[in-house]
Design a protein around this motif. Structure first.
Motif, PDB file in Angstrom:
ATOM      1  N   PRO A  73       0.821  -1.223   0.000  1.00  0.00           N
ATOM      2  CA  PRO A  73       0.000   0.000   0.000  1.00  0.00           C
ATOM      3  C   PRO A  73       0.851   1.268   0.000  1.00  0.00           C
ATOM      4  CG  PRO A  73      -0.694  -1.527   1.726  1.00  0.00           C
ATOM      5  CD  PRO A  73       0.569  -2.067   1.158  1.00  0.00           C
ATOM      6  N   GLU A  78      -5.226   2.662   0.042  1.00  0.00           N
ATOM      7  CA  GLU A  78      -4.759   1.345  -0.395  1.00  0.00           C
ATOM      8  C   GLU A  78      -4.627   0.394   0.786  1.00  0.00           C
ATOM      9  OE1 GLU A  78      -2.361   2.276  -4.532  1.00  0.00           O
ATOM     10  OE2 GLU A  78      -1.230   1.545  -2.810  1.00  0.00           O
ATOM     11  N   THR A 119      -5.701  -2.146  -6.684  1.00  0.00           N
ATOM     12  CA  THR A 119      -5.149  -1.044  -7.485  1.00  0.00           C
ATOM     13  C   THR A 119      -6.235  -0.119  -8.025  1.00  0.00           C
ATOM     14  OG1 THR A 119      -5.208  -2.343  -9.525  1.00  0.00           O
ATOM     15  CG2 THR A 119      -3.164  -2.437  -8.206  1.00  0.00           C
TER      16      THR A 119
END
Length: 166
Positions: A73, A78, A119
């Motif tokens: 991340p 993320e 992603t």
């Protein structure tokens, strides 16, 4: 398919000059060891007649598992996505991508789905997973997905072409 690729490479070498190497990467999908064995056989045959080096990659199960191996991340969003995936799967998809075994791209254990979730479907973010990840991370996480074997093959076959050191 591998034999055909090597025949194409042979023809290119005849028409345009020598070829230094052929890199062939083909997802294992459900064929696993059988696909790897077939690629190895085709490489053995190609090496009998050709001067080029051959590097084989067989992502198990799909190439997305290799990309996931490099994912770390970059920011809080993320990290939240990774935490959600970890909770849903019961394991970390970047550390154990080889456990993502579903062919259905929308299924929970699909490597394609997990990568897209982490992603946010951003191809440039996906690319950074394999271009910026430390090699040791890729080797460590990629042992069961075929990535480490591919990297070892690259090290054996291609790196010596670019280095005076053995």
């Amino acid at each position: 398919m591998a034999r055909t690729a090597f025949l194409v490479a042979r023809q290119e070498a005849k028409e345009r000059g020598s070829i230094d190497a052929v890199i062939l990467v083909w997802d294992a999908d459900d064929q696993g060891d059988a696909r790897r064995d077939g690629l190895d056989q085709a490489r053995t045959i190609a090496r009998l007649d050709e001067q080029f080096r051959v590097v084989l990659g067989c992502p198990d199960m799909e190439r997305e598992a290799w990309v996931l191996a490099g994912f770390e991340p970059d920011h809080e969003t993320e990290q939240q996505r990774l935490d959600e995936e970890r909770r849903g799967l019961g394991f970390c998809p970047s550390a154990e991508a080889h456990r993502l075994r579903d062919n259905d791209d929308n299924a929970l254990r699909s490597p394609k789905r997990a990568l897209a979730a982490l992603t946010a479907g951003d191809s440039s973010r996906e690319e950074r997973c394999w271009t910026e990840a430390p090699l040791d991370r890729l080797e460590q996480r990629g042992g069961s997905s075929g990535l480490k074997a591919f990297l070892d093959d690259v090290g054996r076959e291609l790196v010596p072409m670019f280095s005076s050191a053995r």
